[in-house]
Design an enzyme around this catalytic site. Sequence first.
Site, PDB file in Angstrom:
ATOM      1  N   ILE A 142       0.976   6.817   0.034  1.00  0.00           N
ATOM      2  CA  ILE A 142       0.330   5.799   0.862  1.00  0.00           C
ATOM      3  C   ILE A 142      -1.124   5.648   0.445  1.00  0.00           C
ATOM      4  O   ILE A 142      -1.849   6.640   0.339  1.00  0.00           O
ATOM      5  CB  ILE A 142       0.397   6.195   2.353  1.00  0.00           C
ATOM      6  CG1 ILE A 142       1.851   6.393   2.783  1.00  0.00           C
ATOM      7  CG2 ILE A 142      -0.291   5.153   3.229  1.00  0.00           C
ATOM      8  CD1 ILE A 142       2.016   7.108   4.111  1.00  0.00           C
ATOM      9  N   CYS A 143      -1.551   4.414   0.214  1.00  0.00           N
ATOM     10  CA  CYS A 143      -2.955   4.131  -0.090  1.00  0.00           C
ATOM     11  C   CYS A 143      -3.638   3.732   1.219  1.00  0.00           C
ATOM     12  O   CYS A 143      -3.478   2.611   1.697  1.00  0.00           O
ATOM     13  CB  CYS A 143      -3.067   3.011  -1.120  1.00  0.00           C
ATOM     14  SG  CYS A 143      -4.770   2.624  -1.549  1.00  0.00           S
ATOM     15  N   LEU A 144      -4.349   4.683   1.791  1.00  0.00           N
ATOM     16  CA  LEU A 144      -5.031   4.464   3.061  1.00  0.00           C
ATOM     17  C   LEU A 144      -6.326   5.260   3.020  1.00  0.00           C
ATOM     18  O   LEU A 144      -6.305   6.461   2.754  1.00  0.00           O
ATOM     19  CB  LEU A 144      -4.129   4.925   4.215  1.00  0.00           C
ATOM     20  CG  LEU A 144      -4.632   4.732   5.634  1.00  0.00           C
ATOM     21  CD1 LEU A 144      -4.891   3.252   5.934  1.00  0.00           C
ATOM     22  CD2 LEU A 144      -3.624   5.290   6.637  1.00  0.00           C
ATOM     23  N   ASN A 177       0.802  -1.220   0.000  1.00  0.00           N
ATOM     24  CA  ASN A 177       0.000   0.000   0.000  1.00  0.00           C
ATOM     25  C   ASN A 177       0.837   1.273   0.000  1.00  0.00           C
ATOM     26  O   ASN A 177       0.334   2.360   0.281  1.00  0.00           O
ATOM     27  CB  ASN A 177      -0.962  -0.006   1.189  1.00  0.00           C
ATOM     28  CG  ASN A 177      -1.763  -1.283   1.241  1.00  0.00           C
ATOM     29  OD1 ASN A 177      -1.574  -2.090   2.142  1.00  0.00           O
ATOM     30  ND2 ASN A 177      -2.612  -1.509   0.251  1.00  0.00           N
ATOM     31  N   LEU A 192      -0.367  -0.208  -4.311  1.00  0.00           N
ATOM     32  CA  LEU A 192       0.389   0.802  -5.050  1.00  0.00           C
ATOM     33  C   LEU A 192       1.724   0.200  -5.473  1.00  0.00           C
ATOM     34  O   LEU A 192       2.347   0.661  -6.398  1.00  0.00           O
ATOM     35  CB  LEU A 192       0.641   2.036  -4.176  1.00  0.00           C
ATOM     36  CG  LEU A 192      -0.530   2.987  -4.001  1.00  0.00           C
ATOM     37  CD1 LEU A 192      -0.206   4.077  -2.996  1.00  0.00           C
ATOM     38  CD2 LEU A 192      -0.920   3.611  -5.324  1.00  0.00           C
TER      39      LEU A 192
END
Length: 157
Positions: free
Chosen positions: A89-91, A81, A124
């Site tokens: 950051i994929c959050l 991520n 990601l």
Amino acid sequence: MQASRARLFKEYKEVQREKVADPDIQLACDDTNIFKWTALIKGPSETPFEGGVFQLVFSVPEQYPLQPPQVRFLTKIFHPNVHFKTGEICLDILKNAWSPAWTLQSVCRAIIALMAHPEPDSPLNCDSGNLLRSGDVRGYQSMAKMYTRLAASPKKR
């Protein structure tokens, strides 16, 4: 903009009080710009990131806390991520699930939780995500440990 400055000053004061309370997070404000912050977070125990110290950089929008901060890793990390080159950051809380109740400190805690519990279905870093999705946990952990040693381990003098 005045409201966001007031909120950030309040968070700054809380961070000063909590330094001892949360030893896994060191959050600091830029001396000249309240909208720029950095954090050092410790890799969670019992993960490939254990023993590593990872640097995050925050860019806080003037509409904060109504809009989330932009946060990225400066330290290279092998995680599904996190974009390997940019540190993006994929959050969900940094995108569509943001709430003004979140603070910069709680964002750091959420990132530490994400490090311990990756979401390989929204990667990601496709290489990292593919290892986990194919069931190669050992391969993922081996790569993540290697990059933690190379990029996030305190240098021995």
